[in-house]
Design a protein around this motif. Structure first.
Motif, PDB file in Angstrom:
ATOM      1  N   GLY A 108       0.816  -1.208   0.000  1.00 35.26           N
ATOM      2  CA  GLY A 108       0.000   0.000   0.000  1.00 35.26           C
ATOM      3  C   GLY A 108       0.853   1.263   0.000  1.00 35.26           C
ATOM      4  N   LEU A 109       1.891   1.284   0.832  1.00 35.97           N
ATOM      5  CA  LEU A 109       2.788   2.436   0.862  1.00 35.97           C
ATOM      6  C   LEU A 109       3.552   2.586  -0.448  1.00 35.97           C
ATOM      7  CD1 LEU A 109       4.233   2.152   4.487  1.00 35.97           C
ATOM      8  CD2 LEU A 109       2.626   3.863   3.629  1.00 35.97           C
ATOM      9  N   MET A 110       3.952   1.458  -1.057  1.00 28.34           N
ATOM     10  CA  MET A 110       4.639   1.505  -2.337  1.00 28.34           C
ATOM     11  C   MET A 110       3.801   2.206  -3.394  1.00 28.34           C
ATOM     12  SD  MET A 110       6.655  -1.944  -3.340  1.00 28.34           S
ATOM     13  CE  MET A 110       6.634  -2.874  -1.849  1.00 28.34           C
ATOM     14  N   ALA A 111       2.520   1.837  -3.441  1.00 29.34           N
ATOM     15  CA  ALA A 111       1.616   2.422  -4.425  1.00 29.34           C
ATOM     16  C   ALA A 111       1.490   3.927  -4.227  1.00 29.34           C
ATOM     17  CB  ALA A 111       0.245   1.752  -4.322  1.00 29.34           C
ATOM     18  N   PHE A 136       5.115   4.573 -14.924  1.00 25.65           N
ATOM     19  CA  PHE A 136       4.829   4.402 -13.504  1.00 25.65           C
ATOM     20  C   PHE A 136       3.362   4.041 -13.274  1.00 25.65           C
ATOM     21  CE2 PHE A 136       8.690   7.104 -13.062  1.00 25.65           C
ATOM     22  CZ  PHE A 136       9.402   6.284 -12.221  1.00 25.65           C
ATOM     23  N   VAL A 137       2.462   4.639 -14.049  1.00 24.84           N
ATOM     24  CA  VAL A 137       1.035   4.333 -13.911  1.00 24.84           C
ATOM     25  C   VAL A 137       0.768   2.865 -14.215  1.00 24.84           C
ATOM     26  CG1 VAL A 137      -1.262   4.798 -14.863  1.00 24.84           C
ATOM     27  CG2 VAL A 137       0.296   6.692 -14.371  1.00 24.84           C
ATOM     28  N   LEU A 138       1.433   2.319 -15.225  1.00 26.86           N
ATOM     29  CA  LEU A 138       1.267   0.900 -15.552  1.00 26.86           C
ATOM     30  C   LEU A 138       1.689   0.010 -14.389  1.00 26.86           C
ATOM     31  CD1 LEU A 138       2.531   0.899 -19.261  1.00 26.86           C
ATOM     32  CD2 LEU A 138       0.186   0.552 -18.463  1.00 26.86           C
ATOM     33  N   LEU A 148       2.580   9.520  -6.215  1.00 22.60           N
ATOM     34  CA  LEU A 148       3.030  10.897  -6.032  1.00 22.60           C
ATOM     35  C   LEU A 148       4.029  11.300  -7.105  1.00 22.60           C
ATOM     36  CD1 LEU A 148       3.430  11.098  -2.141  1.00 22.60           C
ATOM     37  CD2 LEU A 148       1.690  12.196  -3.558  1.00 22.60           C
ATOM     38  N   LEU A 149       4.913  10.411  -7.494  1.00 18.58           N
ATOM     39  CA  LEU A 149       5.891  10.719  -8.532  1.00 18.58           C
ATOM     40  C   LEU A 149       5.225  10.829  -9.901  1.00 18.58           C
ATOM     41  CD1 LEU A 149       8.857  11.146  -9.324  1.00 18.58           C
ATOM     42  CD2 LEU A 149       9.046   8.675  -9.620  1.00 18.58           C
ATOM     43  N   ALA A 150       4.324   9.886 -10.206  1.00 19.00           N
ATOM     44  CA  ALA A 150       3.696   9.859 -11.530  1.00 19.00           C
ATOM     45  C   ALA A 150       2.759  11.037 -11.748  1.00 19.00           C
ATOM     46  CB  ALA A 150       2.934   8.547 -11.708  1.00 19.00           C
ATOM     47  N   ALA A 151       2.064  11.476 -10.691  1.00 16.45           N
ATOM     48  CA  ALA A 151       1.031  12.500 -10.855  1.00 16.45           C
ATOM     49  C   ALA A 151       1.501  13.911 -10.531  1.00 16.45           C
ATOM     50  CB  ALA A 151      -0.173  12.155  -9.962  1.00 16.45           C
ATOM     51  N   CYS A 152       2.677  14.067  -9.973  1.00 15.42           N
ATOM     52  CA  CYS A 152       3.133  15.393  -9.558  1.00 15.42           C
ATOM     53  C   CYS A 152       3.338  16.326 -10.753  1.00 15.42           C
ATOM     54  CB  CYS A 152       4.444  15.271  -8.779  1.00 15.42           C
ATOM     55  SG  CYS A 152       5.068  16.856  -8.174  1.00 15.42           S
ATOM     56  N   PRO A 153       2.774  17.544 -10.715  1.00 17.75           N
ATOM     57  CA  PRO A 153       3.027  18.517 -11.787  1.00 17.75           C
ATOM     58  C   PRO A 153       4.507  18.883 -11.835  1.00 17.75           C
ATOM     59  CG  PRO A 153       1.153  19.177 -10.431  1.00 17.75           C
ATOM     60  CD  PRO A 153       1.831  18.054  -9.707  1.00 17.75           C
ATOM     61  N   PRO A 154       5.007  19.324 -12.982  1.00 14.61           N
ATOM     62  CA  PRO A 154       6.434  19.656 -13.089  1.00 14.61           C
ATOM     63  C   PRO A 154       6.790  20.949 -12.357  1.00 14.61           C
ATOM     64  CG  PRO A 154       5.295  20.227 -15.111  1.00 14.61           C
ATOM     65  CD  PRO A 154       4.294  19.502 -14.249  1.00 14.61           C
ATOM     66  N   TYR A 155       8.067  21.191 -12.235  1.00 14.14           N
ATOM     67  CA  TYR A 155       8.571  22.410 -11.578  1.00 14.14           C
ATOM     68  C   TYR A 155       8.047  23.655 -12.265  1.00 14.14           C
ATOM     69  CZ  TYR A 155      11.940  25.721  -9.603  1.00 14.14           C
ATOM     70  OH  TYR A 155      12.516  26.786  -8.955  1.00 14.14           O
ATOM     71  N   ALA A 156       7.933  23.593 -13.588  1.00 16.88           N
ATOM     72  CA  ALA A 156       7.461  24.754 -14.342  1.00 16.88           C
ATOM     73  C   ALA A 156       6.043  25.149 -13.962  1.00 16.88           C
ATOM     74  CB  ALA A 156       7.529  24.464 -15.843  1.00 16.88           C
ATOM     75  N   TRP A 169       6.063  12.954 -21.418  1.00 15.31           N
ATOM     76  CA  TRP A 169       5.029  12.353 -20.577  1.00 15.31           C
ATOM     77  C   TRP A 169       5.062  10.827 -20.545  1.00 15.31           C
ATOM     78  CZ3 TRP A 169       2.113   9.097 -23.500  1.00 15.31           C
ATOM     79  CH2 TRP A 169       2.014   9.357 -24.876  1.00 15.31           C
ATOM     80  N   GLY A 170       5.778  10.188 -21.461  1.00 15.78           N
ATOM     81  CA  GLY A 170       5.788   8.731 -21.515  1.00 15.78           C
ATOM     82  C   GLY A 170       6.321   8.081 -20.254  1.00 15.78           C
ATOM     83  N   TRP A 171       7.284   8.729 -19.597  1.00 20.00           N
ATOM     84  CA  TRP A 171       7.845   8.150 -18.369  1.00 20.00           C
ATOM     85  C   TRP A 171       6.795   8.099 -17.257  1.00 20.00           C
ATOM     86  CZ3 TRP A 171       7.832  11.100 -13.975  1.00 20.00           C
ATOM     87  CH2 TRP A 171       7.708  12.481 -14.137  1.00 20.00           C
ATOM     88  N   ARG A 172       5.851   9.054 -17.247  1.00 22.58           N
ATOM     89  CA  ARG A 172       4.779   9.016 -16.256  1.00 22.58           C
ATOM     90  C   ARG A 172       3.870   7.811 -16.483  1.00 22.58           C
ATOM     91  NH1 ARG A 172       4.099  13.933 -13.422  1.00 22.58           N
ATOM     92  NH2 ARG A 172       5.281  15.692 -14.289  1.00 22.58           N
TER      93      ARG A 172
END
Length: 442
Positions: A99-102, A199-201, A107-115, A193-196
């Motif tokens: 559960g914690l792993m997910a 992670f979603v997969l 958080l990494l996959a959905a986080c908006p970029p720095y810009a 965006w492909g790297w996101r």
């Protein structure tokens, strides 16, 4: 009077382990290596998204530093969740970790970029990596202990080797999916965006793992002295007092394996940034890594059941000492895609055979009451120190010295240390898991 621990409430000596159950147990480890592989390959675009810099090298190094941040939490997760698994059972611990792993991956996959949100992006992704590190630190002990305790004695090596083989399956899946995506959407879209999506997969399989894990039978034993497992501190004190030498040698053995894994997963970056291969060619490197990491751990587990754990810990690691520098020198001299794939496959195969014996031999040497905590802590510390730094260090060494053989020197040195440490470990094949005596001994 028999001093061996009795069964944990609901525990079974050798619960039936079908393929679905084994898959659910090793899923956490598979997610770890999937995340490890995806992050290592997409370190450059992740760095550009959250740590933009005028110099792309600085952005890459910042991304690799973020990758290492999660490792800070692993010893804490190993101590807390590992001890919890010895006290409350393997199953509840495995449900917590997945559960914690997910949450960390999300958080990494959905986080908006720095810009888009500035420094808050960095805060969010750092929090995600810390949560994931806590979970991963506590995952390997309970899940490995479960496989070991649930398997028939003559098949412990093979069954437990699925913990390592799952890493290969995850790397292979990551390599295949990344290659297909790169061919379909192109390098620009993959970096944007492909790297996101990668992670979603990985997150998509979490609900299945939670459901199956929740229905597994328990294998944990109960501590002979109930007060000894009353706190994480008590468990750690007992481990250091009674098993300090074993844990020290285990740290060195697992460190060598960790460096091997990190060098292997860094191969896409090495192939592209150092050897000059195209993005598409470099993307396929994890496929070679995955192919070797699927079959050869199972071979290592099978061999460990037949000739013993210790020999299979020693010889593959010794071969890496001999072959690492010549293999990298060949790649540098002839930096073709096929050469990179071949060397990645060879070194991964040897490391996988070795790791299968390590993952069964170490917990077999520990009593049931501290087995999960012992393996969790030493594994988490080893991986924290070297898993989170190796990619950074070898890329930094290449940048500072200009020597493209730097990863080979690093790998050979740690493999030599791991070989010597494995030579000093005890043989555990046939050992009774409750009494820590040889099976059948009076």
């Amino acid at each position: 009077m028999d001093a061996r621990p009795g069964p944990h409430p609901g525990a079974t000596a050798h619960p039936a382990l079908d393929r679905k159950a084994v898959g659910a147990v090793v899923l956490g480890n598979a997610l770890e290596f999937y995340d490890f592989t995806v992050y290592a390959f997409f370190a450059k675009p992740i760095g550009a998204a959250f740590f933009p810099a005028a110099d792309p090298t600085h952005s890459l190094l910042a991304s690799l530093a973020l990758f290492g941040i999660g490792y800070v939490m692993r010893p804490i997760g190993g101590a807390l969740i590992g001890a919890f698994a010895d006290r409350a059972g393997r199953k509840p611990a495995m449900l917590i970790t997945i559960g914690l792993m997910a949450l960390g991956m999300l958080l990494l996959a959905a986080c908006p970029p720095y810009a888009a949100i500035g420094g808050w992006a960095q805060v969010i992704v750092i929090a995600g990596r810390l949560i994931q590190g806590l979970a991963l630190g506590g995952e390997v002990g309970p899940s490995t202990a479960y496989l070991l305790e649930a398997a028939a004695p003559e098949r412990r090596g093979f069954v437990t080797s699925w913990q390592i083989a799952s890493q290969g399956c995850a790397a292979l899946f990551a390599g295949i999916v990344a290659t297909i995506l790169a061919l379909v959407v192109g390098d620009q879209a993959m970096n944007a965006w492909g790297w996101r999506l990668m992670f979603v997969l990985g997150l998509a399989v979490v609900p299945v793992g939670l459901i199956i894990r929740s229905h597994l039978p328990e294998t944990a034993g109960v501590e002979e002295d109930p007060n000894a497992a009353a706190s994480t501190f008590a468990v750690m004190k007992r481990l250091l007092r009674e098993h300090g030498r074993l844990l020290g040698l285990t740290f060195l053995v697992i460190s060598a394996s960790t460096v091997s894994n990190a060098v292997g997963t860094n191969m896409p970056v090495y192939a592209g940034a150092t050897l000059g291969l195209s993005e598409t060619a470099a993307t396929a490197v994890p496929i070679a890594l995955g192919l070797a990491s699927v079959a050869f751990p199972l071979l290592g587990g099978w061999l460990a059941d037949r000739v013993g754990r210790r020999l299979i810990m020693i010889w593959p690691r010794a071969l890496i000492v001999i072959l690492a520098i010549p293999a990298f020198a060949w790649m540098v001299k002839a930096p073709g895609a096929l050469n990179v794939y071949a060397i990645t496959f060879l070194l991964s195969a040897l490391s996988s055979i070795n790791a299968a014996a390590v993952i069964v031999g170490i917990p077999e040497a520990l009593p049931r009451a501290v087995r999960s905590a012992g393996l969790s802590i030493v594994y988490a510390v080893s991986v924290s120190v070297f898993g989170g730094t190796t990619n950074y260090v070898i890329n930094w060494l290449i940048a500072e010295t200009g020597d493209r053989l730097a990863p080979a020197y690093y790998l050979a040195a740690f493999s030599l240390i791991g070989t010597v440490a494995a030579f000093l470990l005890p043989e555990t094949r046939g050992r009774d898991l409750d009494s820590n005596r040889e099976a059948g001994e009076a």
